[in-house]
Design a protein around this motif. Sequence first.
Motif, PDB file in Angstrom:
ATOM      1  N   ALA A 270       0.827  -1.199   0.000  1.00 54.49           N
ATOM      2  CA  ALA A 270       0.000   0.000   0.000  1.00 54.49           C
ATOM      3  C   ALA A 270       0.866   1.256   0.000  1.00 54.49           C
ATOM      4  CB  ALA A 270      -0.927  -0.006   1.217  1.00 54.49           C
ATOM      5  N   ILE A 271       1.911   1.255   0.813  1.00 51.18           N
ATOM      6  CA  ILE A 271       2.810   2.414   0.881  1.00 51.18           C
ATOM      7  C   ILE A 271       3.550   2.610  -0.441  1.00 51.18           C
ATOM      8  CG2 ILE A 271       4.886   3.328   1.983  1.00 51.18           C
ATOM      9  CD1 ILE A 271       3.959   1.952   4.568  1.00 51.18           C
ATOM     10  N   LEU A 272       4.086   1.511  -0.996  1.00 50.94           N
ATOM     11  CA  LEU A 272       4.822   1.605  -2.258  1.00 50.94           C
ATOM     12  C   LEU A 272       3.947   2.121  -3.389  1.00 50.94           C
ATOM     13  CD1 LEU A 272       6.950  -1.680  -2.154  1.00 50.94           C
ATOM     14  CD2 LEU A 272       7.781   0.664  -1.908  1.00 50.94           C
ATOM     15  N   ASN A 273       2.719   1.651  -3.447  1.00 49.68           N
ATOM     16  CA  ASN A 273       1.817   2.090  -4.508  1.00 49.68           C
ATOM     17  C   ASN A 273       1.330   3.510  -4.285  1.00 49.68           C
ATOM     18  OD1 ASN A 273       1.061  -0.121  -6.609  1.00 49.68           O
ATOM     19  ND2 ASN A 273       1.180  -1.217  -4.662  1.00 49.68           N
ATOM     20  N   ALA A 274       1.233   3.935  -3.029  1.00 49.41           N
ATOM     21  CA  ALA A 274       0.886   5.324  -2.760  1.00 49.41           C
ATOM     22  C   ALA A 274       1.996   6.244  -3.272  1.00 49.41           C
ATOM     23  CB  ALA A 274       0.670   5.531  -1.265  1.00 49.41           C
ATOM     24  N   ILE A 275       3.245   5.817  -3.083  1.00 46.16           N
ATOM     25  CA  ILE A 275       4.380   6.601  -3.574  1.00 46.16           C
ATOM     26  C   ILE A 275       4.382   6.662  -5.097  1.00 46.16           C
ATOM     27  CG2 ILE A 275       6.906   6.679  -3.738  1.00 46.16           C
ATOM     28  CD1 ILE A 275       7.000   5.436  -0.952  1.00 46.16           C
ATOM     29  N   THR A 276       4.182   5.519  -5.756  1.00 37.06           N
ATOM     30  CA  THR A 276       4.173   5.509  -7.225  1.00 37.06           C
ATOM     31  C   THR A 276       2.992   6.310  -7.778  1.00 37.06           C
ATOM     32  OG1 THR A 276       2.980   3.387  -7.211  1.00 37.06           O
ATOM     33  CG2 THR A 276       5.367   3.310  -7.403  1.00 37.06           C
ATOM     34  N   PHE A 277       1.859   6.326  -7.038  1.00 37.70           N
ATOM     35  CA  PHE A 277       0.712   7.126  -7.475  1.00 37.70           C
ATOM     36  C   PHE A 277       1.060   8.613  -7.448  1.00 37.70           C
ATOM     37  CE2 PHE A 277      -3.058   9.652  -6.529  1.00 37.70           C
ATOM     38  CZ  PHE A 277      -3.899   9.275  -7.563  1.00 37.70           C
ATOM     39  N   VAL A 278       1.702   9.048  -6.371  1.00 38.81           N
ATOM     40  CA  VAL A 278       2.112  10.451  -6.268  1.00 38.81           C
ATOM     41  C   VAL A 278       3.079  10.807  -7.394  1.00 38.81           C
ATOM     42  CG1 VAL A 278       3.345  12.127  -4.851  1.00 38.81           C
ATOM     43  CG2 VAL A 278       1.712  10.568  -3.787  1.00 38.81           C
ATOM     44  N   LEU A 279       4.007   9.895  -7.710  1.00 40.26           N
ATOM     45  CA  LEU A 279       4.966  10.145  -8.779  1.00 40.26           C
ATOM     46  C   LEU A 279       4.290  10.203 -10.148  1.00 40.26           C
ATOM     47  CD1 LEU A 279       7.933   7.821  -7.711  1.00 40.26           C
ATOM     48  CD2 LEU A 279       7.822  10.309  -7.540  1.00 40.26           C
ATOM     49  N   SER A 280       3.186   9.477 -10.302  1.00 35.63           N
ATOM     50  CA  SER A 280       2.518   9.442 -11.602  1.00 35.63           C
ATOM     51  C   SER A 280       1.826  10.761 -11.942  1.00 35.63           C
ATOM     52  CB  SER A 280       1.487   8.304 -11.628  1.00 35.63           C
ATOM     53  OG  SER A 280       0.360   8.620 -10.823  1.00 35.63           O
ATOM     54  N   ILE A 281       1.466  11.538 -10.914  1.00 35.27           N
ATOM     55  CA  ILE A 281       0.737  12.789 -11.148  1.00 35.27           C
ATOM     56  C   ILE A 281       1.566  13.786 -11.953  1.00 35.27           C
ATOM     57  CG2 ILE A 281      -0.359  14.781 -10.047  1.00 35.27           C
ATOM     58  CD1 ILE A 281      -1.208  12.907  -7.781  1.00 35.27           C
ATOM     59  N   PRO A 282       2.802  14.122 -11.528  1.00 31.94           N
ATOM     60  CA  PRO A 282       3.582  15.052 -12.362  1.00 31.94           C
ATOM     61  C   PRO A 282       3.966  14.471 -13.714  1.00 31.94           C
ATOM     62  CG  PRO A 282       4.911  14.197 -10.538  1.00 31.94           C
ATOM     63  CD  PRO A 282       3.501  13.795 -10.275  1.00 31.94           C
ATOM     64  N   ILE A 283       4.158  13.127 -13.802  1.00 34.68           N
ATOM     65  CA  ILE A 283       4.499  12.513 -15.081  1.00 34.68           C
ATOM     66  C   ILE A 283       3.351  12.673 -16.068  1.00 34.68           C
ATOM     67  CG2 ILE A 283       5.040  10.341 -16.254  1.00 34.68           C
ATOM     68  CD1 ILE A 283       6.376   9.397 -13.694  1.00 34.68           C
ATOM     69  N   LEU A 284       2.128  12.328 -15.625  1.00 35.59           N
ATOM     70  CA  LEU A 284       0.956  12.435 -16.483  1.00 35.59           C
ATOM     71  C   LEU A 284       0.642  13.891 -16.788  1.00 35.59           C
ATOM     72  CD1 LEU A 284      -1.343  10.949 -17.912  1.00 35.59           C
ATOM     73  CD2 LEU A 284      -2.634  11.030 -15.776  1.00 35.59           C
ATOM     74  N   GLY A 285       0.770  14.750 -15.768  1.00 33.33           N
ATOM     75  CA  GLY A 285       0.491  16.170 -15.967  1.00 33.33           C
ATOM     76  C   GLY A 285       1.417  16.797 -16.988  1.00 33.33           C
ATOM     77  N   ALA A 286       2.696  16.413 -16.946  1.00 34.34           N
ATOM     78  CA  ALA A 286       3.655  16.957 -17.905  1.00 34.34           C
ATOM     79  C   ALA A 286       3.315  16.526 -19.323  1.00 34.34           C
ATOM     80  CB  ALA A 286       5.062  16.494 -17.537  1.00 34.34           C
ATOM     81  N   GLY A 287       2.904  15.260 -19.483  1.00 32.10           N
ATOM     82  CA  GLY A 287       2.541  14.773 -20.812  1.00 32.10           C
ATOM     83  C   GLY A 287       1.321  15.482 -21.372  1.00 32.10           C
ATOM     84  N   ILE A 288       0.301  15.685 -20.525  1.00 27.27           N
ATOM     85  CA  ILE A 288      -0.918  16.372 -20.960  1.00 27.27           C
ATOM     86  C   ILE A 288      -0.619  17.831 -21.293  1.00 27.27           C
ATOM     87  CG2 ILE A 288      -3.204  17.142 -20.211  1.00 27.27           C
ATOM     88  CD1 ILE A 288      -3.392  14.591 -18.551  1.00 27.27           C
ATOM     89  N   TRP A 289       0.248  18.460 -20.490  1.00 26.79           N
ATOM     90  CA  TRP A 289       0.610  19.851 -20.745  1.00 26.79           C
ATOM     91  C   TRP A 289       1.329  19.991 -22.082  1.00 26.79           C
ATOM     92  CZ3 TRP A 289       5.501  22.293 -21.036  1.00 26.79           C
ATOM     93  CH2 TRP A 289       5.451  23.687 -21.052  1.00 26.79           C
ATOM     94  N   LEU A 290       2.245  19.063 -22.373  1.00 26.05           N
ATOM     95  CA  LEU A 290       2.957  19.102 -23.645  1.00 26.05           C
ATOM     96  C   LEU A 290       2.003  18.904 -24.817  1.00 26.05           C
ATOM     97  CD1 LEU A 290       6.196  17.069 -22.840  1.00 26.05           C
ATOM     98  CD2 LEU A 290       6.067  19.491 -23.407  1.00 26.05           C
ATOM     99  N   ALA A 291       1.054  17.956 -24.648  1.00 27.66           N
ATOM    100  CA  ALA A 291       0.118  17.650 -25.735  1.00 27.66           C
ATOM    101  C   ALA A 291      -0.838  18.805 -26.001  1.00 27.66           C
ATOM    102  CB  ALA A 291      -0.671  16.384 -25.400  1.00 27.66           C
ATOM    103  N   GLY A 292      -1.140  19.580 -24.954  1.00 29.96           N
ATOM    104  CA  GLY A 292      -2.096  20.670 -25.101  1.00 29.96           C
ATOM    105  C   GLY A 292      -1.485  21.984 -25.516  1.00 29.96           C
TER     106      GLY A 292
END
Length: 265
Positions: free
Chosen positions: A9-31
């Motif tokens: 649960a802790i490891l996946n919570a960390i990876t979830f937090v890391l996924s937010i800036p990764i996904l956000g950066a991709g969407i920002w670039l695409a837009g």
Amino acid sequence: MELSRHLIAILNAITFVLSIPILGAGIWLAGRHHTDCIRFLQGPVIVIGLFVMLSSIAGFAGSYLRIRWLLWIYLAVMFLLIVLLFCFTVFSFSVTNKGAGEALSGKGYKDYKLGDYSTWLQRKVRSSNNWNPIKSCIKDAHICESLGKYKIASDFYEAELSSVQSGCCKPPTACSFLFINATYWTRPLNVDADPDCYRYSYVQSELCFDCDSCKAGVVDKVRHDWRKVAAVNIVIFFLLIVVYSAGCHSFRRSHEEGSYAKGII
């Protein structure tokens, strides 16, 4: 089992937090506006970020709430993500393993030749569908105008130009153009030294934007960006393997406990 469940649960919570800036950066670039300079990385960034987010949610809920079907989804998505990261990282290193600027005697900058880079990257910038937006972006960003501070040839020759500035804002050194100012050169002494000698324009809005050296300068930037992304992906890859292994262990323990309970009944 409790320790394993909380750890996942802790490891996946960390990876979830890391996924937010990764996904956000991709969407920002695409837009961004269609004149974005380099958009070769936005697709992989969005896919990787989305996969990390979905797998983290499934892994957190499946392990912490003991929902076995979510664990199945989590393990499947995580496996695909690991394979995707591995393939993307290998591909990134394979297309960026060759090519570099040519050091020039007495110059602070380098010259760039398109033929020195991988065939795949060459095809990307030779395509008019890719190059026209890139060229438009370089013009809109006024990358060459920032060189106006160099009024004396000796100062310009000592300047540490970026690969895009070196390739797009001036003619190739081999042409031996005479320096007037940083973006205006005249009377090449060796016009046959490079095909770009003929492509260089005295028009300030054109300069060497249609030169192969300009495309090479952009490719060199892409090359450096891809290698940085690939290096980060290696770290993420090994982290995901640890998380995936913990998830497999949790699923196996959950299955064993379920089988044991059925045996008692």
